[in-house]
Design an enzyme around this catalytic site. Structure first.
Site, PDB file in Angstrom:
ATOM      1  N   SER A 211       0.853  -1.189   0.000  1.00  0.00           N
ATOM      2  CA  SER A 211       0.000   0.000   0.000  1.00  0.00           C
ATOM      3  C   SER A 211       0.888   1.237   0.000  1.00  0.00           C
ATOM      4  CB  SER A 211      -0.935  -0.033   1.213  1.00  0.00           C
ATOM      5  OG  SER A 211      -1.741   1.119   1.264  1.00  0.00           O
ATOM      6  N   SER A 382      -6.221  -1.632   0.358  1.00  0.00           N
ATOM      7  CA  SER A 382      -5.807  -2.303   1.592  1.00  0.00           C
ATOM      8  C   SER A 382      -6.925  -2.460   2.616  1.00  0.00           C
ATOM      9  CB  SER A 382      -4.612  -1.580   2.202  1.00  0.00           C
ATOM     10  OG  SER A 382      -4.904  -0.206   2.408  1.00  0.00           O
ATOM     11  N   VAL A 501      -6.932   4.400  10.883  1.00  0.00           N
ATOM     12  CA  VAL A 501      -5.737   4.546  10.054  1.00  0.00           C
ATOM     13  C   VAL A 501      -6.092   4.948   8.621  1.00  0.00           C
ATOM     14  CG1 VAL A 501      -4.437   2.912  11.444  1.00  0.00           C
ATOM     15  CG2 VAL A 501      -5.722   2.077   9.490  1.00  0.00           C
ATOM     16  N   GLU A 502      -5.084   5.465   7.896  1.00  0.00           N
ATOM     17  CA  GLU A 502      -5.215   5.929   6.509  1.00  0.00           C
ATOM     18  C   GLU A 502      -6.354   6.932   6.334  1.00  0.00           C
ATOM     19  OE1 GLU A 502      -5.102   3.012   3.433  1.00  0.00           O
ATOM     20  OE2 GLU A 502      -3.251   2.121   4.138  1.00  0.00           O
ATOM     21  N   GLY A 503      -6.448   7.864   7.279  1.00  0.00           N
ATOM     22  CA  GLY A 503      -7.485   8.892   7.229  1.00  0.00           C
ATOM     23  C   GLY A 503      -8.648   8.525   8.123  1.00  0.00           C
TER      24      GLY A 503
END
Length: 823
Positions: A211, A382, A501-503
């Protein structure tokens, strides 16, 4: 009266033109014909005719004579627009430029072209991807023991790590020319779904290198030297990567990172080397404790002007070997007792040469754009894929348990309260699978789906949290007691991780989905902004006038269509699909128009302040999200052959989406900053009031029932997860028992009938079976089958227990230290 009649005819012509999205020329011709016809038929006299013609001619000439409207309207409005246009931060500009649009733009159009939706390729894995799933992925799943490394060892065994690296699990996105697997986004997604269906720890470990890891950044921006050095080593498992972005004072606001890289020179082996001195403090970095190479984002500065006159060079990315002097790495975080490798990275006065910068010196200051572009791809795969794999296994397990577990002599899945939760699990699993697949396919088409990836990440992880909560409610005590027999507890504990996570989902919903979509996906807003700032003033005026009046027509058309479709004309829309799906396609069209109109009214009346109206933005984002996910559901249904057996789950999903869309629009209107505008919106969007309902009980019953027994719908719903029996795969064993339980249910009903009639009077279940055998209610073979199945059921519903001092970690540490000394 004749004059009013003529006005009415012109208004009717205008509404007809708006509803059918006619051009200005088309409106002019239609209105003129209706006016001439009215004048001829009603013969209202000279003055009436004169005034009616004037009422028509003024707007008709204004709209059709471009030079006139540019001189007397657009030129002045353009000056106002340039002053009123909210200034975009550099972060926002990069985010807007980074992504591409496809189906999300159609949903903004007010009348989506479903041919484009159907033109998206049917999901199909390559032969290499299928072989990998059936071979190494299946073998890896058989090795996994979530309880062991979450509760006992705190890490996966060395043989699992070695197996992953040997079989290139960390190199799925690396092309074959560098030794990687070269998988498609769909293949990458399928691997993550299957692995995550067994272990969140293994899935997180596999997801990160594929990712927002150095591989993606190197492929897109790396120098040839960097690619040739790192990509083969990453493919062979000689390097384990991580990427450090988040820090204590820069989480969601990643552009405010305080970590610095100061350009300087240093003598190394008697030679002066130009490089940077880094100081950084990162946290929450997955794989950091075991990483051998660290990707790092930092603010690059050149106070001494060694590279030029500019002092603040902007966010820059670099790759740094773990053993670089000054690097502090290896400590671990404990993310909700889910034992994937995650920890901090710190560095003080870490010197690195310039050639450590990803892409070399040409990419200095371009780090944020690099990250956003790669994140729009990585975020599309992901977390949506991992959450979908977990959701499918959750549905697979919970349906089986609800059929096996009995209370009051009835499978708990037959109780209406349980059905409510089961149908939500079934419907949301279907939605998750559809959304993650369609978003992965966008990546395979070469898109950088910034808005769809945000939708997929936010909603699929959010639905996963809802589904695991429903599953915990259904399992009751079975889900609470941790141990090898508990297959839900860690997933429930870990749900907030994937939300964050990731925003973070709150940020994604309230600022990103509509915040980016309003400009990026809108058919005219970005074009107007670009036209307004063209250096050639004449060309700027010409282009701005073109897009402005197209935009005005678009807004008017969506308003007209929203109003009349709110009266019921959506049923008359030309839509694809059969008798079952046609109404769903038509409703997507109806709400696309409503969304387009509501979005335009919001931008028009709130202007730049809309950025700060996060609740307004979030509700508009909800509408866009549910339109996208509803489209994905219909696409999945089409791709899977429009199976009639799947219709209860598909219908549940569609009713869920339409209800959520209506609720979001309703709450938008009731809470609009301007009360008058809110009332106006409500009257246009819902002239007859709101009527959407959540999925009904009968539909929920049908959807829930499909999870309770092996069938083709259940198989399709849970495709792609690991269902093979292995030593530590409790759910696969439970599904094997499910078939036996169903086979013996007629025998159980026969015995229950005998108990109710008094023919069997024993209380103990074992003695009841013996008495049933003695009285020839069942034969010996049936007795043996029931005895065996009941024993297997007892094992399924059993929970774990431990010695009294099993959780004394200090004692366990002393024993480990003693063993180390002896060794």
């Amino acid at each position: 009266m004749t004059f009013l009649t003529l006005l009415g005819l012109m208004l009717a012509a205008t509404l007809i033109a708006g509803y059918f999205r006619m051009s200005v020329r088309g409106w002019t011709v239609l209105t003129a014909l209706m006016l001439v016809g009215g004048i001829w038929y009603f013969d209202g006299g000279f003055l009436t005719t004169f005034f009616a013609v004037i009422v028509f001619a003024v707007p008709a000439l204004f709209l059709n004579l471009k030079n006139v409207r540019q001189q007397y309207f657009t030129e002045g409005f353009l000056k106002f627009y340039r002053k009123a246009l909210p200034e975009l931060s550099e972060t926002e500009k990069v985010a807007l430029e980074a992504g591409t649009v496809y189906w999300d733009a159609e949903l903004f159009s007010g009348k989506p072209d479903f041919k484009k939706l159907h033109a998206i390729n049917k999901p199909e894995l390559s032969s290499d991807e299928k072989e990998f799933l059936a071979g190494p992925v299946a073998e890896l799943c058989g090795m996994l023991n979530e309880h062991e490394y979450n509760h006992e060892k705190g890490d996966m065994p060395k043989e699992v790590w070695d197996f992953m690296m040997k079989n290139k699990f960390f190199a799925m996105i690396i092309p074959k020319q560098y030794g990687g697997l070269g998988f498609s986004a769909l293949g990458h997604s399928a691997v993550l779904q299957k692995v995550s269906s067994r272990s969140a720890v293994a899935a997180a470990t596999v997801a990160v290198p594929n990712s927002l890891g150095p591989a993606e950044l190197l492929l897109e921006y790396g120098t040839e030297e960097q690619k040739n050095h790192y990509l083969p080593r990453l493919s062979q498992g000689l390097e384990i990567p991580c990427f450090g972005l988040t820090g204590p004072s820069a989480g969601s606001d990643a552009t405010s990172i305080p970590d610095t890289g100061v350009v300087c020179k240093k003598k190394i082996n008697g030679k002066e080397v130009l490089g940077m001195k880094l100081n950084f403090d990162k946290r929450y970095i997955t794989l950091a404790p075991v990483a051998t190479v660290v990707g790092l984002a930092f603010q690059m500065m050149d106070p001494d002007g060694l590279l030029g006159d500019k002092k603040q060079l902007g966010i820059t990315l670099a790759l740094i070997p773990r053993d670089t002097k000054g690097m502090d790495i290896g400590r671990r975080h404990l993310p909700l007792d889910v034992m994937f490798m995650n920890g901090p990275i710190r560095g003080k006065d870490v010197f690195i040469p310039m050639d450590y910068i990803i892409g070399g010196q040409d990419m200095i200051g371009h780090g944020w754009r690099m990250l956003v572009e790669c994140l729009s791809v990585g975020r599309a795969i992901s977390l949506p894929s991992c959450s979908t794999g977990g959701a499918k296994m959750n549905a697979f397990a919970t349906g089986a348990y609800a059929r096996i577990r009995k209370q009051f002599n009835l499978p708990i899945g037959r109780f209406e309260g349980i059905e409510e939760a089961l149908c939500r699990i079934a419907g949301k699993t279907y939605i998750s699978a559809a959304t993650s697949t369609m978003t992965a396919l966008a990546v395979d088409r070469g898109e950088r789906p910034a808005v769809p990836s945000a939708i997929a990440k936010m909603h699929v992880t959010d639905m996963a949290r809802d589904m695991i909560s429903d599953a915990m409610d259904i399992h009751g005590g079975k889900g609470i007691i941790m141990g090898p027999k508990n297959y839900l507890g860690r997933a429930w504990m870990g749900a907030p991780i994937w939300i964050t996570v990731e925003g973070a989902n709150i940020l994604t919903r309230s600022m990103i989905i509509f915040g980016q979509g309003a400009i990026r996906c809108h058919p005219y807003v970005l074009k107007e902004m670009e036209a307004a700032y063209l250096p050639d003033m004449d060309e700027s005026l010409k282009q701005f006038d073109k897009y402005l009046f197209q935009h005005m027509g678009y807004t008017f058309q969506n308003g007209v269509r929203s109003f009349f479709q709110g009266l019921g004309t959506w049923r008359l829309e030309r839509s694809p699909g059969d008798k079952f799906t046609k109404k769903f396609y038509s409703k997507i069209t109806r709400y696309s128009a409503a969304f387009g109109f509501a979005a335009d009214i919001s931008m028009l009346t709130l202007g730049g302040s809309l950025k700060k109206r996060e609740k307004t933005s979030a509700r508009l984002g909800d509408v866009l999200s549910h339109l996208y996910m509803a489209s994905a559901v219909l696409k999945r249904y089409l791709d899977q052959g429009e199976q009639s057996a799947d219709q209860p789950i598909v219908a549940w999903a569609m009713h869920h989406h339409f209800y959520e869309i209506e609720q979001a629009l309703k709450m938008l209107s009731y809470n609009f900053p301007s009360k008058g505008v809110g009332i106006f919106l409500r009257r246009v969007l819902f002239p007859l009031g709101t009527h959407e309902l959540p999925p009904g009980d009968r539909l929920g019953h049908k959807a829930a029932s499909l999870l309770l027994s092996p069938n083709e719908t259940r198989q399709r719903l849970t495709d792609g997860i690991d269902k093979e029996e292995s030593e530590h795969h409790f759910i696969a064993k439970m599904n094997h028992v499910l078939a036996k339980v169903i086979d013996t249910e007629p025998l159980e009903r026969r015995i229950l009938k005998a108990i109710k009639s008094g023919e069997i009077n024993e209380i103990n279940p074992h003695k009841q079976l013996a008495q049933a055998l003695d009285k020839e209610i069942i034969n010996k073979s049936e007795f043996n089958s029931l005895t065996k199945v009941r024993a297997e059921v007892a094992e399924i519903i059993a929970v774990d227990d431990f010695p009294f001092d099993a959780f004394d970690r200090s004692k366990a540490q002393l024993q480990e230290d003693e063993q180390t000394k002896v060794a």
